[in-house]
Design a protein around this motif. Structure first.
Motif: not given
Length: 378
Positions: A279-286, A292-293, A355-357
């Motif tokens: 259902d989702n894509k995951y925006a990634l910020h590292a 962070r996802f 999901l931890r992030y």
């Protein structure tokens, strides 16, 4: 359906001992912000250059810089109060920079940011500015610089025009050993490419997409030598793009992020985890070791791709692309899943590392995750 999330503003901590060039670097960012609205938190306004405006430097004051930016002078104890001020919707900022005192403990500021309950901020990295010409003397007077460098996400080796090539190379090796996986870039007069810290502003509401040229734009164009690419600010770092039409295997991707090569400062983009979450894509910020996802629903008819950009210094582009390619799920795994297959326990377990992030907005006790803490808990 995942609910819409609060817009978050990256907060960058700018640290370095007295005389390293922090304020010079900050002034450079303010002059070359490319439409980005910057909030600044400093201990003293004294040296901040503000055209056609004089600021008294009174602690606790908030002023407009006249160019869409704002500035506060605060004590560390007031940090949350002023972050609340700068993140209010009416301020409409894109980035906040905290210029730490020359004698501040940057790790403490980072800890405060990571522990903050302000839902509008996102950790943007610890930038440590080092005076290349005075490094040995600074290290002798302030041995704690070793600890500061170890906590940095990006190290700016400033004033490199004042040291010879051999000395600069030796210094780079020493700083790299002390700072571990952090990216290390050289600079003169604090001039780094602003894209290392933020993206040129294209505001979500489109405000900056069509605008008149400012004096800032004209000055930047006039000073731009289109033939001399070696002298460009972007020559100090590399940017690597990666796109895949196959979903990523969540476990392999987290393993890649945990062991990514030294020198990678920022990773941004979107990841498709296929059956892990259809259902989702995951925006990634590292940023450095912070990760962070943010799950975001796929738009109707949107092509399902993983699209990532990695920014750093001294990185091996081919090795990065090869590492990410190895994270792709096998074609059989990436076939469009049925609801039954997507809901299997194995598919759910494969997402645990991701999901931890993911920060859960429904739980005020949740805080952004530093990969060092997550690794220690695993």
């Amino acid at each position: 359906m995942t609910p819409p999330r609060t817009q978050q503003i990256p907060v960058v901590v700018l640290a370095g001992f007295l005389g390293s060039g922090k304020t010079t670097l900050l002034n450079h960012l303010l002059r070359n912000r490319a439409g980005t609205r910057i909030g600044v938190i400093v201990n003293d306004f004294g040296s901040i250059e503000i055209d056609a405006m004089t600021v008294a430097g009174q602690v606790g004051s908030t002023v407009s810089l006249g160019n869409g930016c704002m500035c506060c002078a605060v004590d560390a104890s007031e940090l949350d109060t002023f972050l609340k001020t700068l993140t209010r919707p009416s301020a409409r900022l894109d980035l906040i920079v905290i210029e730490a005192s020359g004698l501040a403990e940057p790790q403490e500021l980072v800890r405060m940011l990571l522990a903050s309950e302000n839902p509008h901020i996102l950790y943007g990295g610890l930038v440590e500015v080092v005076d290349a010409a005075e490094f040995d003397g600074t290290r002798e007077r302030h041995p704690e610089i070793d600890r500061h460098l170890a906590a940095a996400d990006l190290v700016v080796l400033n004033k490199t025009d004042r040291v010879g090539e051999a000395e600069q190379e030796l210094l780079r090796r020493t700083v790299a050993e002390l700072s571990g996986p952090a990216a290390v870039i050289s600079a003169v007069h604090g001039r780094i490419d602003p894209e290392l810290l933020f993206d040129p502003a294209l505001r979500p509401d489109g405000e900056e997409k069509a605008r008149q040229l400012t004096f800032e734009d004209l000055l930047r164009e006039e000073g731009h030598d289109h033939e001399d690419h070696a002298g460009h600010l972007h020559a100090a770092y590399e940017s690597v793009d990666f796109t895949s039409d196959l979903p990523l295997d969540p476990r392999r991707f987290i393993a890649f992020l945990d062991s990514r090569p030294e020198g990678v400062y920022r990773i941004k983009g979107f990841a498709d985890f296929g059956a892990g979450d259809r259902d989702n894509k995951y925006a990634l910020h590292a940023v450095g070791r912070f990760l962070r996802f943010v799950p975001q629903p796929w738009a109707l008819g949107e092509q399902r791709l993983t699209q990532l950009v990695m920014i750093g210094a001294g990185i091996d582009a081919e090795a990065l692309r090869a590492g990410l390619t190895a994270c792709r799920a096998e074609p059989a795994e990436s076939a469009a899943p049925t609801r039954a297959s997507a809901d299997t326990p194995d598919a759910e377990r494969s997402m645990w590392g991701v999901l931890r992030y993911v920060q859960q907005e429904t739980d005020p006790e949740d805080a952004p995750v530093d990969m060092r803490e997550a690794a220690a808990e695993a």
